[in-house]
Design a protein around this motif. Structure first.
Motif, mmCIF file in Angstrom:
data_model
loop_
_atom_site.group_PDB
_atom_site.id
_atom_site.type_symbol
_atom_site.label_atom_id
_atom_site.label_comp_id
_atom_site.label_asym_id
_atom_site.label_seq_id
_atom_site.Cartn_x
_atom_site.Cartn_y
_atom_site.Cartn_z
ATOM 1 N N PHE A 293 71.295 65.620 50.078
ATOM 2 C CA PHE A 293 70.773 65.787 51.437
ATOM 3 C C PHE A 293 71.250 64.214 51.693
ATOM 4 N N GLU A 294 71.465 63.066 50.706
ATOM 5 C CA GLU A 294 71.887 61.443 50.916
ATOM 6 C C GLU A 294 73.024 62.236 50.974
ATOM 7 N N ALA A 295 73.703 63.072 50.439
ATOM 8 C CA ALA A 295 75.380 63.287 50.304
ATOM 9 C C ALA A 295 76.448 64.130 51.684
ATOM 10 N N ILE A 296 74.896 65.069 51.867
ATOM 11 C CA ILE A 296 75.521 65.597 53.141
ATOM 12 C C ILE A 296 75.271 63.984 54.510
ATOM 13 N N ARG A 297 74.941 63.746 54.283
ATOM 14 C CA ARG A 297 74.368 62.875 55.802
ATOM 15 C C ARG A 297 75.438 62.057 56.030
ATOM 16 N N ALA A 298 75.888 61.864 54.507
ATOM 17 C CA ALA A 298 77.110 60.767 54.020
ATOM 18 C C ALA A 298 78.093 61.475 54.679
ATOM 19 N N PHE A 299 78.443 62.401 54.961
ATOM 20 C CA PHE A 299 79.599 63.221 54.838
ATOM 21 C C PHE A 299 79.921 63.017 56.331
ATOM 22 N N LEU A 300 78.808 64.176 57.125
ATOM 23 C CA LEU A 300 78.270 63.834 58.731
ATOM 24 C C LEU A 300 78.554 62.947 59.530
ATOM 25 N N THR A 301 78.521 61.956 58.776
ATOM 26 C CA THR A 301 78.326 60.513 59.349
ATOM 27 C C THR A 301 79.653 59.905 59.617
ATOM 28 N N ASP A 302 80.382 59.679 58.568
ATOM 29 C CA ASP A 302 81.499 59.335 58.158
ATOM 30 C C ASP A 302 82.356 59.849 56.913
ATOM 31 N N GLY A 303 82.897 61.176 57.381
ATOM 32 C CA GLY A 303 83.361 61.907 56.152
ATOM 33 C C GLY A 303 83.443 61.158 54.664
ATOM 34 N N THR A 304 83.168 60.691 54.857
ATOM 35 C CA THR A 304 82.289 59.570 53.070
ATOM 36 C C THR A 304 82.373 61.044 51.730
ATOM 37 N N VAL A 305 82.236 61.461 50.820
ATOM 38 C CA VAL A 305 81.722 62.296 49.941
ATOM 39 C C VAL A 305 81.375 61.270 48.391
ATOM 40 N N LEU A 306 79.672 61.139 48.551
ATOM 41 C CA LEU A 306 79.328 60.563 47.643
ATOM 42 C C LEU A 306 78.950 61.695 46.428
ATOM 43 N N TRP B 236 63.602 73.971 64.859
ATOM 44 C CA TRP B 236 64.547 72.130 64.879
ATOM 45 C C TRP B 236 65.508 72.208 65.937
ATOM 46 N N GLY B 237 66.398 73.846 66.476
ATOM 47 C CA GLY B 237 67.057 73.845 67.254
ATOM 48 C C GLY B 237 66.713 72.917 68.018
ATOM 49 N N PHE B 238 65.333 73.399 69.148
ATOM 50 C CA PHE B 238 65.090 73.235 70.449
ATOM 51 C C PHE B 238 64.645 71.508 70.382
ATOM 52 N N LEU B 239 64.047 71.075 69.127
ATOM 53 C CA LEU B 239 63.800 69.573 68.545
ATOM 54 C C LEU B 239 65.596 68.884 68.686
ATOM 55 N N SER B 240 66.382 69.304 67.876
ATOM 56 C CA SER B 240 67.493 68.630 68.074
ATOM 57 C C SER B 240 68.701 68.673 69.692
ATOM 58 N N ASN B 241 68.369 69.714 70.473
ATOM 59 C CA ASN B 241 68.098 69.984 71.852
ATOM 60 C C ASN B 241 67.685 68.636 72.600
ATOM 61 N N TYR B 242 66.604 68.281 72.378
ATOM 62 C CA TYR B 242 65.918 67.498 73.228
ATOM 63 C C TYR B 242 66.008 65.889 72.668
ATOM 64 N N LEU B 243 66.502 65.920 70.938
ATOM 65 C CA LEU B 243 67.196 64.498 70.720
ATOM 66 C C LEU B 243 68.370 64.106 70.918
ATOM 67 N N ARG B 244 69.551 65.150 71.834
ATOM 68 C CA ARG B 244 70.572 64.895 72.138
ATOM 69 C C ARG B 244 70.925 63.636 73.095
ATOM 70 N N GLY B 245 71.103 63.218 73.297
ATOM 71 C CA GLY B 245 71.652 61.655 74.092
ATOM 72 C C GLY B 245 70.235 60.933 74.630
ATOM 73 N N ARG B 246 69.353 61.076 73.224
ATOM 74 C CA ARG B 246 67.713 60.091 73.718
ATOM 75 C C ARG B 246 68.015 59.444 72.508
ATOM 76 N N THR B 247 68.542 59.877 71.530
ATOM 77 C CA THR B 247 68.428 58.856 70.574
ATOM 78 C C THR B 247 69.440 58.284 69.135
ATOM 79 N N GLN B 248 69.883 58.120 68.420
ATOM 80 C CA GLN B 248 71.050 58.075 67.606
ATOM 81 C C GLN B 248 70.342 58.397 66.397
ATOM 82 N N VAL B 249 71.425 58.732 66.236
ATOM 83 C CA VAL B 249 70.910 59.911 64.196
ATOM 84 C C VAL B 249 72.255 59.516 63.805
ATOM 85 N N PRO B 250 72.172 58.942 62.239
ATOM 86 C CA PRO B 250 73.840 58.955 61.890
ATOM 87 C C PRO B 250 73.527 60.437 60.816
ATOM 88 N N GLY B 251 75.274 60.788 61.589
ATOM 89 C CA GLY B 251 75.062 62.699 60.710
ATOM 90 C C GLY B 251 75.387 62.806 62.160
#
Length: 268
Positions: free
Chosen positions: A215-228, A44-59
């Motif tokens: 996991f929804e709460a984790i994504r929300a916090f990494l996206t805009d700092g919202t604590v669900l 997943w680390g290599f996949l993340s490196n590949y996706l950086r700059g190629r796609t927009q992922v929330p968080g």
């Protein structure tokens, strides 16, 4: 309540030490603690490196690495609680435990403490590795991290109790659940994608799984700092339900095998 009040700490400690002594003489189990999570994070680390700059992922794409680490917490908690019972069954020592004054709740507590130690060691290793190798820190999840870890641990232990029940009741035929039960929940646990991306009929199912709220709460916090907070509270309440259900099933299985005289034939 009476069973809880009668718990003997020395017996719980004995189960913990038994697991530690078994682990000390099992280099494969020690290596396995790091091997599979390491492989998963690298992929997943290599996949993340590949996706950086190629796609927009929330968080950010680093959210995938956080999901891998946190999923390992759930899976490891489930597997370790199941494996401690299965190791005793394979070693034919489960009969000795059942014939002793040891209570089921004391055995489970000792195994839970052992699994907690294994989870903490493995998670610490992954947190350090993801930071060094891929510049992602799980600590970036801030205030959400501690409740997320506790909820995932609780859900993993609930699944582990269910697996112990199945192995106790059905023997070696149920051993495959130790490696597969958590993955039955993964598609609706919203580990790598939001619940909203699931087909309509599956979304209510996902909402009944504690991990999906985490996991929804984790994504929300990494996206805009919202604590669900509501999501985390709902997940904690679901955890209580799953743990109670797992404990009830384990107690029922224990009574069933005692009545049928199957305690003396582990792994039948």
């Amino acid at each position: 309540m009476t069973a809880v009040l009668e718990i003997r700490p020395r017996r719980v400690k004995g189960i913990l030490l038994n697991n530690l002594y078994t682990l000390r003489h099992s280099p494969i189990r020690i290596a396995e603690l790091f091997y599979w999570p390491f492989i998963e994070v690298v992929l997943w680390g290599f996949l993340s490196n590949y996706l950086r700059g190629r796609t927009q992922v929330p968080g950010g794409v680093g959210v995938f690495l956080g999901a891998v680490v946190l999923w390992d917490v759930l899976f490891r908690a489930q597997q370790e609680l199941a494996m401690t019972y299965m190791m005793n069954m394979w070693d034919r020592s489960i009969v000795n435990l059942f014939s002793s004054p040891l209570k089921q709740v004391e055995q489970v507590l000792g195994d839970v403490l052992f699994s907690l130690g294994r989870v903490l060691i493995g998670t610490t290793f992954l947190v350090i590795f993801t930071k060094v190798a891929f510049d992602f820190s799980l600590l970036d999840t801030g205030r959400v991290l501690l409740p997320a870890l506790l909820i995932l641990l609780g859900f993993g232990w609930a699944l582990g109790l269910a697996i112990r029940s199945a192995v106790m009741r059905f023997g070696s035929n149920a051993e495959v659940l130790a490696w597969s039960l958590a993955f039955l929940f993964q598609p609706v646990a919203a580990v790598y994608y939001p619940v909203s991306s699931l087909p309509g009929p599956l979304q209510p199912v996902a909402h009944a799984v504690p991990a999906s709220h985490v996991f929804e709460a984790i994504r929300a916090f990494l996206t805009d700092g919202t604590v669900l907070t509501g999501q985390l509270v709902q997940a904690a309440l679901l955890d209580v339900v799953y743990l109670a259900l797992g404990a009830w099933i384990l107690a029922r299985s224990y009574r069933a095998v005692r009545v049928k005289g199957l305690l003396s034939r582990p792994g039948y």
